[in-house]
Motif scaffolding. Structure first.
Motif, mmCIF file in Angstrom:
data_model
loop_
_atom_site.group_PDB
_atom_site.id
_atom_site.type_symbol
_atom_site.label_atom_id
_atom_site.label_comp_id
_atom_site.label_asym_id
_atom_site.label_seq_id
_atom_site.Cartn_x
_atom_site.Cartn_y
_atom_site.Cartn_z
ATOM 1 N N UNK A 128 -57.411 -67.886 -15.673
ATOM 2 C CA UNK A 128 -56.801 -66.644 -15.185
ATOM 3 C C UNK A 128 -57.351 -65.436 -15.945
ATOM 4 N N UNK A 129 -57.503 -65.585 -17.264
ATOM 5 C CA UNK A 129 -58.004 -64.480 -18.080
ATOM 6 C C UNK A 129 -59.468 -64.183 -17.772
ATOM 7 N N UNK A 130 -60.279 -65.243 -17.696
ATOM 8 C CA UNK A 130 -61.710 -65.058 -17.459
ATOM 9 C C UNK A 130 -61.995 -64.478 -16.079
ATOM 10 N N UNK A 131 -61.258 -64.940 -15.077
ATOM 11 C CA UNK A 131 -61.502 -64.504 -13.694
ATOM 12 C C UNK A 131 -60.640 -63.318 -13.297
ATOM 13 N N UNK A 132 -59.835 -62.844 -14.265
ATOM 14 C CA UNK A 132 -58.961 -61.682 -14.036
ATOM 15 C C UNK A 132 -58.076 -61.889 -12.802
ATOM 16 N N UNK A 133 -57.421 -63.037 -12.771
ATOM 17 C CA UNK A 133 -56.527 -63.363 -11.663
ATOM 18 C C UNK A 133 -55.144 -62.813 -11.958
ATOM 19 N N UNK A 134 -54.637 -62.001 -11.065
ATOM 20 C CA UNK A 134 -53.288 -61.449 -11.215
ATOM 21 C C UNK A 134 -52.296 -62.500 -10.706
ATOM 22 N N UNK A 135 -51.560 -63.118 -11.624
ATOM 23 C CA UNK A 135 -50.698 -64.224 -11.209
ATOM 24 C C UNK A 135 -49.600 -63.790 -10.241
ATOM 25 N N UNK A 136 -49.205 -62.544 -10.268
ATOM 26 C CA UNK A 136 -48.154 -62.057 -9.360
ATOM 27 C C UNK A 136 -48.712 -61.586 -8.030
ATOM 28 N N UNK A 137 -50.032 -61.668 -7.856
ATOM 29 C CA UNK A 137 -50.639 -61.262 -6.589
ATOM 30 C C UNK A 137 -50.372 -59.814 -6.272
ATOM 31 N N UNK A 138 -49.926 -59.567 -5.054
ATOM 32 C CA UNK A 138 -49.674 -58.176 -4.649
ATOM 33 C C UNK A 138 -48.243 -57.719 -4.955
ATOM 34 N N UNK A 139 -47.464 -58.576 -5.613
ATOM 35 C CA UNK A 139 -46.099 -58.206 -5.975
ATOM 36 C C UNK A 139 -46.062 -57.659 -7.395
ATOM 37 N N UNK A 140 -45.054 -56.882 -7.699
ATOM 38 C CA UNK A 140 -44.823 -56.516 -9.085
ATOM 39 C C UNK A 140 -44.267 -57.742 -9.799
ATOM 40 N N UNK A 141 -44.550 -57.875 -11.081
ATOM 41 C CA UNK A 141 -44.217 -59.102 -11.797
ATOM 42 C C UNK A 141 -42.726 -59.452 -11.777
ATOM 43 N N UNK A 142 -41.806 -58.484 -11.948
ATOM 44 C CA UNK A 142 -40.379 -58.851 -11.846
ATOM 45 C C UNK A 142 -40.034 -59.411 -10.464
ATOM 46 N N UNK A 143 -40.639 -58.850 -9.424
ATOM 47 C CA UNK A 143 -40.377 -59.312 -8.061
ATOM 48 C C UNK A 143 -40.890 -60.744 -7.878
ATOM 49 N N UNK A 144 -42.082 -61.014 -8.399
ATOM 50 C CA UNK A 144 -42.636 -62.361 -8.291
ATOM 51 C C UNK A 144 -41.759 -63.367 -9.039
ATOM 52 N N UNK A 145 -41.429 -63.077 -10.284
ATOM 53 C CA UNK A 145 -40.655 -64.011 -11.095
ATOM 54 C C UNK A 145 -39.267 -64.258 -10.526
ATOM 55 N N UNK A 146 -38.702 -63.247 -9.871
ATOM 56 C CA UNK A 146 -37.373 -63.401 -9.278
ATOM 57 C C UNK A 146 -37.377 -64.389 -8.111
ATOM 58 N N UNK A 147 -38.553 -64.700 -7.574
ATOM 59 C CA UNK A 147 -38.652 -65.690 -6.513
ATOM 60 C C UNK A 147 -38.491 -67.113 -7.071
ATOM 61 N N UNK A 148 -38.654 -67.248 -8.392
ATOM 62 C CA UNK A 148 -38.614 -68.570 -9.022
ATOM 63 C C UNK A 148 -37.435 -68.704 -9.989
ATOM 64 N N UNK A 149 -37.185 -67.637 -10.756
ATOM 65 C CA UNK A 149 -36.165 -67.678 -11.802
ATOM 66 C C UNK A 149 -35.023 -66.709 -11.480
ATOM 67 N N UNK A 150 -33.858 -67.008 -12.036
ATOM 68 C CA UNK A 150 -32.739 -66.061 -11.976
ATOM 69 C C UNK A 150 -32.865 -65.140 -13.183
ATOM 70 N N UNK A 151 -33.542 -64.018 -13.000
ATOM 71 C CA UNK A 151 -33.826 -63.119 -14.121
ATOM 72 C C UNK A 151 -32.563 -62.520 -14.723
ATOM 73 N N UNK A 152 -31.513 -62.420 -13.917
ATOM 74 C CA UNK A 152 -30.275 -61.825 -14.429
ATOM 75 C C UNK A 152 -29.539 -62.785 -15.366
ATOM 76 N N UNK A 153 -29.892 -64.047 -15.330
ATOM 77 C CA UNK A 153 -29.227 -65.006 -16.224
ATOM 78 C C UNK A 153 -30.050 -65.295 -17.476
ATOM 79 N N UNK A 154 -31.285 -64.789 -17.511
ATOM 80 C CA UNK A 154 -32.141 -64.987 -18.676
ATOM 81 C C UNK A 154 -31.977 -63.814 -19.641
#
Length: 311
Positions: free
Chosen positions: A19-45
């Protein structure tokens, strides 16, 4: 106590490094909080910044507002369990990276899926597309399975002539879900998959089949269109007799799929439960894979060579 991890730290760091070498944005076209909220309950962390109560606040502050965390921060953050957490957590994260909502470029998704599978393979895992949304694949992580498993790898997204493979994905999903649970339904879906593919090839070639054609009839029309009849192989060609036998075997296989569905599958107002077993469903599945892969490959070859035109 949970199952021990099979995806090693070596593999996890290999993925992170790519990911670092190829400069891959893991969240794609989403903002990172939006992406992570699809997987985790951010309000409980919990938050790592005392100014905020939950993870959603500190992530927004440090990645959206100030952008003062490193791009790979999430892999080292113990709250998300990617470097040292469960295999399931990592696979879910990687699969979400390929979701159509996250990435819209099909070529990018294919490249990324191939790269991730190359890294995961030594540890016995893979990302596979088992369903779709709006014709785009949805991936999930699982243990690698042999060819004679419950999911035919037809790589529908890599077939440019299949502009809308949704109906084929639906058949594949039904087969996957029913091989063990409902073999009769899986057998019926195998027959319907080949039937749908034949109709797609005929329709896109400007030669739609008349209503009411059964599977053997549809296959004969496709075989004519693609020059797949045994008689189409010149006797002077090298290996002609073998090629002719294989082409005749395909006709028999398609006929047998239709008969197997009639005898063991669903439909026709049965008076008794189907005697179909999972091994019958797998036999039907593997026959379906052989026929459909050959039809798809031949169709694309004929079009690419100019032997068949698409209106």
């Amino acid at each position: 106590m949970g199952e021990p991890n099979k995806i090693t730290e070596v593999t996890r760091r290999r993925i992170l490094d790519s990911f670092s070498l190829e400069k891959i944005a893991w969240a794609g076209r989403l903002e990172e909080p939006e992406f992570l909220a699809r997987i985790y309950d951010l309000e409980s962390l919990p938050s790592t910044d005392r100014r905020y109560r939950t993870a959603s606040g500190d992530i927004w502050q440090h990645r959206v507002n100030n952008n003062d965390w490193d791009d790979d921060w999430v892999f080292y953050d113990s709250r998300f369990g990617l470097l040292h957490g469960s295999d399931e957590t990592l696979l879910k994260f990687l699969a979400e990276m390929l979701h159509p909502v996250v990435r819209s470029d099909r070529a990018e998704v294919e490249r990324l899926a191939s790269s991730l599978n190359s890294a995961l393979s030594p540890d016995g895992y893979e990302l596979v597309s088992l369903e779709s949304i709006s014709g785009r694949p949805i991936y999930t992580g699982r243990h690698k399975r042999p060819f004679h498993g419950d999911h035919p790898a037809l790589a529908l997204e890599k077939r440019p002539l299949l502009t809308d493979p949704r109906v084929l994905h639906e058949h594949l999903s039904r087969i996957r879900e029913a091989v063990e649970r409902d073999p009769a339904a899986a057998i019926a879906s195998c027959k319907e998959l080949v039937e749908s593919l034949c109709k797609i090839i005929l329709d896109k070639s400007g030669a739609p089949a008349p209503p009411g054609d059964d599977l053997p009839g549809l296959y004969r029309r496709v075989a004519d269109l693609l020059h797949l009849k045994a008689e189409s192989v010149p006797n002077s060609a090298k290996g002609s007799q073998t090629a002719q036998r294989i082409l005749r075997t395909l006709v028999t296989t398609v006929q047998s799929l239709a008969e197997l569905r009639n005898e063991l599958g669903l439909g026709h107002g049965r008076l008794a439960p189907s005697p179909a077993l999972s091994r019958h469903a797998r036999l039907s599945l593997n026959s379906t894979v052989a026929v459909t892969e050959f039809l798809l490959d031949t169709w694309h070859d004929r079009v690419n060579s100019g032997a068949l035109s698409i209106p």
